[in-house]
Design a protein around this motif. Structure first.
Motif, short mmCIF file in Angstrom:
data_model
loop_
_atom_site.label_atom_id
_atom_site.label_comp_id
_atom_site.label_asym_id
_atom_site.label_seq_id
_atom_site.Cartn_x
_atom_site.Cartn_y
_atom_site.Cartn_z
N LEU A 1 -32.71 -9.78 73.57
CA LEU A 1 -32.82 -8.58 72.47
C LEU A 1 -34.02 -7.47 72.23
O LEU A 1 -34.66 -9.05 72.37
N GLY A 2 -34.19 -6.93 72.56
CA GLY A 2 -35.25 -6.42 72.05
C GLY A 2 -35.90 -6.62 70.92
O GLY A 2 -35.45 -6.55 70.33
N ASP A 3 -36.98 -6.38 70.56
CA ASP A 3 -37.35 -6.20 69.10
C ASP A 3 -36.69 -5.63 68.07
O ASP A 3 -36.54 -5.58 66.62
N ILE B 1 -26.08 -6.72 64.29
CA ILE B 1 -25.02 -6.04 64.72
C ILE B 1 -25.26 -7.12 66.22
O ILE B 1 -23.75 -7.99 66.40
N TRP B 2 -26.16 -7.08 66.90
CA TRP B 2 -26.20 -7.73 67.83
C TRP B 2 -26.97 -9.22 68.86
O TRP B 2 -28.12 -9.66 67.47
N LYS B 3 -26.26 -10.13 69.11
CA LYS B 3 -26.61 -10.94 69.25
C LYS B 3 -26.89 -12.17 70.70
O LYS B 3 -26.02 -11.30 71.21
N ILE B 4 -27.66 -13.17 70.67
CA ILE B 4 -27.59 -13.31 72.11
C ILE B 4 -26.13 -13.82 72.20
O ILE B 4 -25.87 -15.04 71.92
N GLY B 5 -25.68 -13.70 73.48
CA GLY B 5 -24.74 -15.20 74.04
C GLY B 5 -23.12 -13.36 73.65
O GLY B 5 -22.06 -13.63 74.00
N ASP B 6 -23.78 -12.46 72.76
CA ASP B 6 -22.43 -11.25 72.68
C ASP B 6 -22.00 -11.06 74.37
O ASP B 6 -22.56 -10.66 74.87
N LYS B 7 -20.56 -10.61 74.20
CA LYS B 7 -19.46 -10.06 75.40
C LYS B 7 -19.52 -8.84 75.10
O LYS B 7 -19.01 -8.34 74.39
N VAL B 8 -20.45 -7.98 76.38
CA VAL B 8 -20.39 -6.68 75.91
C VAL B 8 -19.71 -5.46 77.45
O VAL B 8 -19.93 -6.31 78.74
N ALA B 9 -19.10 -4.68 76.95
CA ALA B 9 -18.70 -4.12 78.37
C ALA B 9 -20.02 -2.49 78.11
O ALA B 9 -20.20 -2.05 76.92
N ILE C 1 -29.06 -5.76 83.75
CA ILE C 1 -29.16 -4.66 83.77
C ILE C 1 -29.90 -4.39 81.97
O ILE C 1 -29.77 -5.38 80.96
N VAL C 2 -30.90 -3.40 81.58
CA VAL C 2 -31.17 -3.03 80.09
C VAL C 2 -30.58 -1.82 79.52
O VAL C 2 -30.26 -1.28 80.17
N ALA C 3 -29.85 -2.11 78.54
CA ALA C 3 -28.94 -1.29 78.21
C ALA C 3 -29.35 -1.22 76.64
O ALA C 3 -28.92 -1.80 75.71
N HIS C 4 -28.66 0.25 76.35
CA HIS C 4 -29.41 0.66 74.96
C HIS C 4 -27.84 0.34 74.11
O HIS C 4 -26.74 0.81 74.30
N PRO C 5 -28.34 -0.18 72.59
CA PRO C 5 -26.84 -0.79 72.04
C PRO C 5 -25.69 0.51 71.64
O PRO C 5 -24.63 0.56 72.06
N ASN C 6 -26.13 2.15 71.73
CA ASN C 6 -24.81 2.45 71.91
C ASN C 6 -24.59 3.18 73.09
O ASN C 6 -23.76 3.94 72.95
N ILE C 7 -24.38 2.35 73.91
CA ILE C 7 -23.65 2.71 75.25
C ILE C 7 -22.78 1.13 75.58
O ILE C 7 -22.42 1.12 76.61
N MET C 8 -22.97 0.39 74.55
CA MET C 8 -22.42 -0.79 74.22
C MET C 8 -21.03 -1.08 73.66
O MET C 8 -21.10 -0.76 72.42
N PHE C 9 -20.27 -1.66 73.97
CA PHE C 9 -19.24 -1.96 73.03
C PHE C 9 -18.95 -3.65 73.24
O PHE C 9 -18.60 -4.40 74.28
N LYS C 10 -18.79 -4.21 72.40
CA LYS C 10 -18.73 -5.71 71.81
C LYS C 10 -16.92 -6.10 72.60
O LYS C 10 -16.54 -5.93 72.25
N TYR C 11 -16.49 -6.99 72.95
CA TYR C 11 -16.04 -7.47 73.47
C TYR C 11 -15.25 -8.93 72.88
O TYR C 11 -16.23 -9.24 73.40
#
Length: 116
Positions: A18-20, A26-34, A79-89
């Motif tokens: 995770l970036g600084d 909201i976001w944690k290492i290990g979260d599964k995301v689309a 890849i590096v993804a911005h949170p505004n395009i990530m969705f947890k599942y």
């Protein structure tokens, strides 16, 4: 198409860093995301009216922040993804999660057959 190019747009993965500036509540290492990597222009009428999937100037060879090469980057190992395009599942399989992208941008058209 310009090369190098890395395709693949039904993207799922696991957060490994995770970036600084990322909200750690909201976001944690290990979260599964689309990841909804969209290559819309964000400026045309369709994009501004919330219909980015119908972008008038869609360009599959443009750059996305965090992806080293042109394309959506789904075939990259990381890849590096911005949170505004990530969705947890978490309550579906990875295979089901890959369907979130194609199912999120389809239009269902019902055709009624009329008999004479």
């Amino acid at each position: 198409m310009d090369f190098p190019f890395v395709g693949g747009h039904e993207i799922i993965g696991t957060i490994v860093a995770l970036g600084d500036k990322i909200d750690k509540r909201i976001w944690k290492i290990g979260d599964k995301v689309a990841i909804g990597a969209n290559l819309s222009c964000k400026s045309c009428y369709q994009c501004k009216s919330g219909n980015e999937q119908n972008c008038e100037y869609f360009n599959h060879t443009q750059d996305i922040d965090g992806i080293l090469y042109k394309g959506m980057g789904g075939f990259e190992s990381h890849i590096v993804a911005h949170p505004n395009i990530m969705f947890k599942y978490n309550q579906i399989t990875p295979e089901e999660a890959t369907l979130t992208e194609p199912l999120s941008c389809v239009t269902i058209v019902w055709i009624r057959q009329v008999s004479n």
